[in-house]
Motif scaffolding. Structure first.
Motif, PDB file in Angstrom:
ATOM      1  N   LYS A  65      -9.820   6.698  -3.315  1.00 48.23           N
ATOM      2  CA  LYS A  65      -8.395   6.797  -3.674  1.00 48.23           C
ATOM      3  C   LYS A  65      -7.593   5.595  -3.182  1.00 48.23           C
ATOM      4  N   TYR A  66      -8.236   4.690  -2.430  1.00 50.61           N
ATOM      5  CA  TYR A  66      -7.537   3.507  -1.914  1.00 50.61           C
ATOM      6  C   TYR A  66      -7.819   2.311  -2.821  1.00 50.61           C
ATOM      7  N   TYR A  99      -7.371   5.329   6.167  1.00 53.71           N
ATOM      8  CA  TYR A  99      -8.333   4.429   5.519  1.00 53.71           C
ATOM      9  C   TYR A  99      -9.269   3.799   6.545  1.00 53.71           C
ATOM     10  N   TYR A 159      -3.154  10.066   3.367  1.00 53.38           N
ATOM     11  CA  TYR A 159      -3.227   8.779   2.664  1.00 53.38           C
ATOM     12  C   TYR A 159      -2.395   7.780   3.465  1.00 53.38           C
ATOM     13  N   LEU A 172     -12.887   7.237   0.148  1.00 54.41           N
ATOM     14  CA  LEU A 172     -12.322   5.884   0.075  1.00 54.41           C
ATOM     15  C   LEU A 172     -11.894   5.529  -1.341  1.00 54.41           C
ATOM     16  N   LYS A 179      -7.972  -0.876  -2.806  1.00 57.93           N
ATOM     17  CA  LYS A 179      -8.097  -2.089  -1.994  1.00 57.93           C
ATOM     18  C   LYS A 179      -9.150  -2.996  -2.620  1.00 57.93           C
ATOM     19  N   GLU A 182      -2.866   3.861   6.055  1.00 56.69           N
ATOM     20  CA  GLU A 182      -3.723   2.778   6.526  1.00 56.69           C
ATOM     21  C   GLU A 182      -4.616   3.266   7.661  1.00 56.69           C
ATOM     22  N   HIS A 194     -11.522   5.272  -8.163  1.00 56.40           N
ATOM     23  CA  HIS A 194     -10.854   3.968  -8.265  1.00 56.40           C
ATOM     24  C   HIS A 194     -10.325   3.722  -9.674  1.00 56.40           C
TER      25      HIS A 194
END
Length: 879
Positions: free
Chosen positions: A686-687, A661, A656, A684, A689, A658, A720
């Motif tokens: 779990k991010y 990602y 986990y 993706l 953003k 950047e 998410h």
């Protein structure tokens, strides 16, 4: 029957160890309950055969609009041993209209489980007789419609049957147990343009242009058991070929024709290999496969006509991530093991499934080599090792439902028993024994002792202990092995301890265990006899071994724990002749988490010739939470083999950061393989953003095979856990249901319920989900119930209670009860007034449902009467 839950093939090897799960849990709970009550589980046996059935003729007319069936079953039989006054046939929920017989019938009655026909006088033993039963059925099991009225595309309507273990009694009367074999005949009338398929050879096909129907007439003139009867009808496209004089074909839904070649590519080669390996010619008139929509199994080996799930079809773009090879080989093997020779009762199911599983692996070896074969054995063994508390043997009579027997014990463990036999006896003798077994028992039923007797007869070996510990008792040996070297004595020492749980049902094992030592080019092979709980073994060697291998050829079903020094692991990893040794070394190095491990795993990931070693290296690096390990994965994404590329993406997804990602986003955007792309999209989720919101919504509206990318986006939305997605997901599910598979749509419903659980107003979602609880696709309906439980809106409770009230033990009732449990836990105990109100609403719903059922029955009767009137009118006009 292939009952694996996930048809996608992991690393190109079917992980058949996943057969267990639900069935094992059911079994364990039943044994636990029996233990509490002080009672042993009830032992199950085959029923008596009061008659010898010679032939069964089925004439059926399915109604796709009402999902019903009109039929006539004609049975030729003779009483066995003594006169027969009453004939009892398995029959559930059949509406019998008329019975004709060669003998005088005094009366008949339909009970909960049987059709009982009482004759005016007892039929003498051995007298050839006939009974013909005209009936109607609204089958809940055994025969399944996939019609436009249920929400399926009209151009892909179909019906199919699934008899194993004992479900054909829901659509025709017969002896529904595998201890009786007979010939069969199926005549089916379907709308013109459809095809109807069944066992054996096609005797005729007639079209009635005026009626707009076509009638297909099939004859299976070699005996088989009841559950192997099949009927599949619908709109299909066909791929066909021949193997010698044998017709072979694959039927698929019309929309899947472009991808059908991937599923058909191995069938001919499999038949050729099995005839050579088994030594017995293929025993039936044809070999067809047909892909069924929303089929609950992976495949079913009906005699000469295998049913496959349509999920086994896949596009070229997935490369080698998926294959129908193992499923195809498994079902072809059944044509000998299970169809030609059939287990007499369900306690001996492994004689069907163990053989089919093992011969599928043998085909892998023939096609892909010895390393691939060993990998399959190894992965199957790992699945078995996940059941270390299991106390149930392979041959077991304490089951409650026959489906409980379709577990890891019958499939991979049964296959392992055969592999150990083959290893001990040698391939040629094993092959001779199997050929004799099939020839001696062809078109008959068998129990395990029949197999044992042939192996003992031809080998001269006493195999009682072998079958006792591996088949009649439970478990497997778990070995803790320690290694040391005495330089002064020039001796290697191995201490072997059996650490598995032991009791009266899981005794100590006794078996030969191969050992290999390597010193440079010198190889020392030894075999030790394991018989005690703990034993020491000493080996005099010229020098300290560079490599120590336990069971290097994968010949014993034993869980081996051997911790080796890094020096020996590195040497093992560099041994080009031993792919499985390299795999085991990589798995151990992954736990070291040091600089040397990262270096060696990186080298293996990018240079080992065996894909499974590269996969394991990627997994090992993914478990090392260090910058150097992540960097190695980052630089290793460009893998030509899709299996390894997927493993690298999965390993990156365990981080986990950047950097992780950005890599996952790049894969999601640029990867050409849809399965790897879907994997990256899901990771993706779990991010948190903001820019991913629009990205996931764009994917939600995208087009892909089986709507897979939209499904991946929905999984990411669930991760998410953002209520932002509720409205667009609801809109998509309202408008685009037809684009989803039933499984994909069901998963999306559950995600919708979860995402909306914290909304102030849940009404729109609740109303939408409640509307789907009556969906004719019952899988979708039950998913809607589950989603209501996730939603947490107590206003859904009366509706869910109505399903429980109607039939708490049905699949619908259980799904509703599970959802109610979640709602009740969320809401807390209701006050008495609320209880009374809910009871009133449930009673009202019961009354409404009863009235609705009565109205439907009335409408059906009126509709049938109008059809008769219209038909009579047309006939009158024609005159």
């Amino acid at each position: 029957m292939w009952v694996i839950a996930a048809l996608s093939v992991s690393s190109g090897v079917a992980e058949e160890a996943q057969f267990h799960c639900a069935h094992c849990a059911i079994m364990a709970s039943q044994i636990a309950e029996a233990a509490k009550s002080g009672q042993a589980p009830r032992r199950q046996y085959a029923p008596d055969r009061t008659i010898d059935i010679h032939h069964l003729k089925l004439e059926v007319i399915p109604d796709f609009g009402t999902q019903t069936l009109a039929g006539r079953a004609t049975i030729d039989f003779a009483p066995i041993a003594k006169p027969l006054r009453q004939l009892r046939l398995n029959a559930r929920d059949l509406r019998v209209a008329e019975i004709e017989s060669s003998e005088d019938v005094a009366a008949h009655q339909v009970t909960e489980k049987y059709l009982e026909i009482t004759f005016a006088e007892a039929i003498p033993a051995g007298k050839k007789s006939q009974v013909s039963i005209q009936y109607e059925a609204d089958p809940k099991k055994g025969l399944y419609f996939r019609s436009a009225a249920m929400g399926y595309p009209a151009e892909e309507e179909q019906l199919w049957t699934q008899g194993e273990p004992e479900d054909h009694q829901h659509w025709f009367p017969s002896h529904d147990y595998p201890n009786e074999k007979f010939t069969t005949e199926v005549i089916c009338q379907v709308p013109q343009g459809m095809v109807a398929l069944s066992n054996g050879k096609l005797l005729g096909q007639e079209t009635d242009e005026a009626a707009g129907t076509t009638t297909f007439h099939w004859l299976q003139d070699k005996v088989h058991v009841n559950y192997l009867i099949t009927l599949v009808a619908g709109y299909f496209e066909k791929l066909e070929d021949t193997y010698g004089d044998l017709p072979i074909a694959l039927y698929v839904p019309p929309s899947k024709l472009s991808v059908a070649h991937n599923t058909f590519r191995d069938t001919k080669k499999i038949l050729e290999y099995f005839e050579e390996e088994i030594g017995v010619p293929y025993p039936w008139d044809k070999y067809y496969n047909v892909c069924a929509i929303d089929y609950m199994m992976g495949g079913m080996e009906n005699t000469s006509l295998t049913t496959l799930t349509s999920r086994t079809l896949f596009p070229d773009e997935v490369e080698n991530l998926r294959s129908s090879r193992s499923l195809d080989a498994h079902e072809v093997a059944h044509q000998w093991f299970g169809d030609l020779v059939t287990c007499r009762d369900w306690s001996h199911l492994w004689l069907n499934e163990g053989f089919a599983t093992y011969y599928s692996l043998l085909y892998d070896r023939h096609l892909l080599g010895d390393d691939f074969f060993k990998l399959g054995l190894y992965r199957n063994a790992r699945g078995i090792f996940g059941n270390d508390k299991d106390i149930i043997p392979i041959v077991y009579r304490g089951y409650g439902n026959p489906m409980e027997q379709f577990s890891f014990r019958a499939y991979p463990k049964g296959a392992w028993v055969l592999h150990m036999l083959r290893t001990e006896l040698g391939e040629d003798l094993f092959r001779q024994c199997v050929k004799t077994y099939l020839e001696r028992h062809a078109y008959r039923t068998v129990v395990t002792q029949d197999l044992v007797e042939i192996f003992e007869e031809l080998s001269g070996r006493s195999l009682s202990q072998f079958f006792d510990q591996w088949v009649m008792l439970s478990g497997y040996p778990a070995l803790k092995v320690s290694y040391s070297w005495d330089e002064l004595a020039k001796q290697a020492k191995l201490t072997v301890a059996q650490t598995q749980m032991m009791n009266e049902k899981r005794a100590l094992f006794r078996f030969p265990l191969p050992i290999r030592f390597k010193m440079g080019d010198k190889v020392i092979e030894e075999t030790i006899e394991i018989a005690q709980q703990r034993e020491d073994f000493y080996f005099g060697l010229d020098a300290a071994p560079e490599i120590v291998r336990i069971d290097p050829e994968i010949t014993v079903l034993a869980k081996v724990e051997l911790a080796l020094p890094e020096k020996l692991l590195v040497a093992q990893l560099e041994d080009e002749s031993d792919a499985m040794g390299r795999l085991l070394a990589v798995e151990q190095l992954g736990g070291k988490k040091n600089a040397l491990a990262i270096e060696k795993l990186t080298a293996a990931l990018n240079g080992d010739p065996f894909f499974a070693v590269r996969e394991a290296a990627a997994k090992g690096l993914g478990g090392i939470r260090k910058e150097e390990a992540f960097s190695a994965l980052q630089q290793s994404l460009a893998q030509e083999d899709a299996r390894v590329r997927r493993a690298v993406v999965s390993a990156i997804g365990r981080s986990y950061s950047e950097e992780a990602y950005n890599l996952l986003k790049r894969v999601a955007d640029q990867e050409s393989n849809p399965e790897i792309r879907s994997q990256a999209i899901g990771q993706l989720g779990k991010y948190a953003k903001p820019e991913l919101r629009s990205y996931f919504l764009e994917l939600l509206g995208s087009e892909s095979y089986d709507h897979a990318l939209a499904g991946a986006a929905i999984r990411a939305m669930r991760a998410h856990d953002d209520a932002f997605y509720v409205e667009p997901l609801l809109r998509t599910l309202e408008q685009d249901e037809a684009k989803f598979t039933s499984g994909g749509y069901s998963s999306a419903l559950r995600t919708l319920g979860r995402l909306a659980r914290n909304e102030e107003s849940k009404e729109a979602v609740r109303v939408f989900l409640m509307g789907h609880t009556d969906h004719l696709k019952r899988r979708v309906a039950r998913a809607a119930m589950s989603a209501l439980g996730e939603l947490g809106d107590p206003k859904a409770m009366p509706l869910l209670q109505s399903f429980v009230a109607i039939d708490a033990d049905s699949e619908d009732g259980k799904a509703a009860q599970s959802a109610l449990g979640k709602l009740q836990k969320e809401a807390g105990p209701p006050v008495p007034e609320e209880v009374n109100r809910l009871r009133g609403e449930v009673n009202d719903l019961r009354a409404q449902l009863k009235q609705l059922n009565d109205d439907i029955k009335t409408l059906r009767a009126q509709f049938k009467e109008s059809l008769k009137t219209a038909s009579a009118s047309e006939e009158e006009k024609a005159k």
